[in-house]
Scaffold this motif. Structure first.
Motif, PDB file in Angstrom:
ATOM      1  N   ALA A 126     -12.687  -8.005   3.064  1.00 16.19           N
ATOM      2  CA  ALA A 126     -12.043  -7.817   1.927  1.00 16.19           C
ATOM      3  C   ALA A 126     -11.229  -9.073   1.692  1.00 16.19           C
ATOM      4  N   ASP A 130     -11.900 -11.708  -1.448  1.00 21.24           N
ATOM      5  CA  ASP A 130     -10.593 -11.922  -2.441  1.00 21.24           C
ATOM      6  C   ASP A 130     -10.380 -13.481  -2.480  1.00 21.24           C
ATOM      7  N   TYR A 167     -12.660  -0.664  -2.154  1.00 21.35           N
ATOM      8  CA  TYR A 167     -12.368  -1.923  -2.295  1.00 21.35           C
ATOM      9  C   TYR A 167     -13.521  -2.928  -2.187  1.00 21.35           C
ATOM     10  N   VAL A 170     -16.206  -2.663  -4.935  1.00 24.93           N
ATOM     11  CA  VAL A 170     -15.829  -3.310  -6.282  1.00 24.93           C
ATOM     12  C   VAL A 170     -15.728  -4.596  -6.257  1.00 24.93           C
ATOM     13  N   ASP A 171     -15.261  -5.557  -4.919  1.00 26.99           N
ATOM     14  CA  ASP A 171     -15.458  -6.773  -5.025  1.00 26.99           C
ATOM     15  C   ASP A 171     -16.917  -7.286  -5.075  1.00 26.99           C
ATOM     16  N   ALA A 192     -18.953   2.039  -5.583  1.00 24.22           N
ATOM     17  CA  ALA A 192     -17.628   1.976  -5.925  1.00 24.22           C
ATOM     18  C   ALA A 192     -17.454   3.322  -6.509  1.00 24.22           C
ATOM     19  N   GLN A 196     -14.490   6.327  -5.133  1.00 23.56           N
ATOM     20  CA  GLN A 196     -13.128   5.955  -5.799  1.00 23.56           C
ATOM     21  C   GLN A 196     -12.317   7.255  -5.503  1.00 23.56           C
ATOM     22  N   ARG A 207      -4.153  -1.709  -2.895  1.00 23.18           N
ATOM     23  CA  ARG A 207      -5.240  -2.200  -3.104  1.00 23.18           C
ATOM     24  C   ARG A 207      -6.428  -1.369  -3.703  1.00 23.18           C
ATOM     25  N   THR A 208      -6.153  -0.186  -3.548  1.00 21.41           N
ATOM     26  CA  THR A 208      -6.992   0.804  -4.591  1.00 21.41           C
ATOM     27  C   THR A 208      -6.673   0.546  -6.053  1.00 21.41           C
ATOM     28  N   ALA A 211      -8.227  -2.859  -7.008  1.00 21.30           N
ATOM     29  CA  ALA A 211      -9.615  -2.587  -7.132  1.00 21.30           C
ATOM     30  C   ALA A 211     -10.019  -2.096  -8.747  1.00 21.30           C
ATOM     31  N   LYS A 214      -9.835  -4.595 -11.096  1.00 21.54           N
ATOM     32  CA  LYS A 214     -11.154  -5.409 -10.953  1.00 21.54           C
ATOM     33  C   LYS A 214     -12.327  -4.846 -11.431  1.00 21.54           C
TER      34      LYS A 214
END
Length: 354
Positions: A126, A130, A167, A170-171, A192, A196, A207-208, A211, A214
């Motif tokens: 992760a 990022d 996370y 989503v990335d 995702a 979720q 982080r959530t 995300a 994002k």
């Protein structure tokens, strides 16, 4: 108490409790130096790291993380190191200290492998994604990250932690959206959505919520790609609803406020309201600069150029268009990696004019 005060937005009281806790820690370290007490002190520093990062005290978060790291190493606690490194890496990334961030991530990977900690390895990937998304610098090849995430989605050890799976998905959805690989982006976006967490579970989870912000960028990029109305309008409306739903969470996670402002600016620009977009970008720069958030300050400044300066109107996202297959950055003589900012496109929806 620090976290409770943060959730209530009692920031002054939170700082008071933090000062009391740190004073107590100093007394312990001076007079009652036992392993059990060291664990207590390390946990206080970990809490300060998370709390300061959430409140936008990024430099303070780095300092707390450094103190927690020293004690974790004294205790030889690999689990504690895995807890510290992800947030420490995030704070360093916000400060645009890419080389230090990379070092922290590699330490995280090493500890996670030695302790056979799958969650630690997931946080490492992760972090790699990022750094790639925000700074255009690959700590590990993109394919390596994709392969790990593909396996992670089926790993029962990670399935118990929906947050990290969410996370990671989503990335990847965002990365593929940036390079216009919409089939892959849709696939990861759906993954995702499957994992979720419910919004009430994410109030305190940096982080959530990050995300989810994002995900809004994914939707906005999709709207830009759609181009033709009314389909683009429907996508923009959905993105606007998503951003609005996150206001409460971001209010308790001040460090995410600049990114929210940036996404709101992008939404306004895509809707053709360039004057409001420029105002929001300026606000984003002001807020992020006050936090010492160099990453977001420079990205907002870059968006100002790409959207409103004709000289930058035809700028291409070379790094992302290559799929991130090579390291486009090199470490200079000072040990600093120059960052590459993604250019949020406008051409499909609204003209690139002031």
């Amino acid at each position: 108490m620090m976290d409770c005060c943060r959730l209530k937005k009692w920031r002054g009281l939170a700082k008071k409790y933090e000062a009391m806790a740190l004073k107590r820690c100093a007394n312990i370290l001076c007079s009652d130096f036992t392993p059990d007490n060291l664990v207590v002190v390390a946990n206080v520093f970990c809490t300060c790291l998370e709390s300061r990062l959430a409140n936008g005290d990024i430099q303070g978060a780095v300092e707390s993380g450094g103190s927690a790291k020293v004690i974790a190493e004294m205790l030889r606690s690999q689990d504690m190191e895995v807890e510290i490194w992800p947030s420490q890496a995030s704070a360093l990334l916000y400060l645009d200290r890419i080389s230090e961030c990379e070092t922290v991530l590699e330490q995280l990977e090493s500890v996670a492998i030695m302790s056979n900690n799958p969650l630690g390895r997931a946080y490492f990937i992760a972090g790699c994604l990022d750094v790639g998304l925000d700074a255009g610098y690959l700590v590990r090849p993109f394919k390596h990250c994709v392969d790990f995430c593909t396996t992670a989605m089926k790993d029962p050890n990670l399935q118990r932690d929906k947050g990290i799976c969410f996370y990671l998905a989503v990335d990847l959805a965002l990365w593929f959206a940036r390079i216009n690989h919409w089939k892959e982006s849709d696939t990861w976006f759906e993954k995702a959505l499957e994992c979720q967490p419910q919004i009430q579970e994410t109030v305190t989870c940096f982080r959530t919520v990050y995300a989810m912000v994002k995900m809004c960028e994914c939707r906005l990029l999709c709207a830009n790609k759609a181009g033709k109305r009314p389909f683009a309008d429907a996508l923009l409306k959905k993105a606007q609803k998503s951003l609005k739903s996150l206001q409460k969470q971001v209010g308790m996670l001040q460090v995410l406020q600049p990114r929210m402002l940036h996404m709101e600016a992008y939404l306004s620009a895509l809707k053709g309201n360039l004057q409001r977009a420029k105002k929001l970008l300026t606000q984003c720069e002001t807020v992020s600069s006050a936090m010492g958030n160099i990453l977001e300050t420079e990205w907002a400044a870059w968006s100002q150029k790409v959207w409103f300066d004709p000289a930058y109107a035809d700028h291409e996202n070379a790094f992302w268009m290559q799929g991130g297959v090579t390291r486009v950055q090199s470490i200079d003589s000072t040990g600093t990696a120059a960052s590459v900012r993604f250019s949020l496109p406008l051409s499909s929806v609204t003209p690139n004019t002031a």
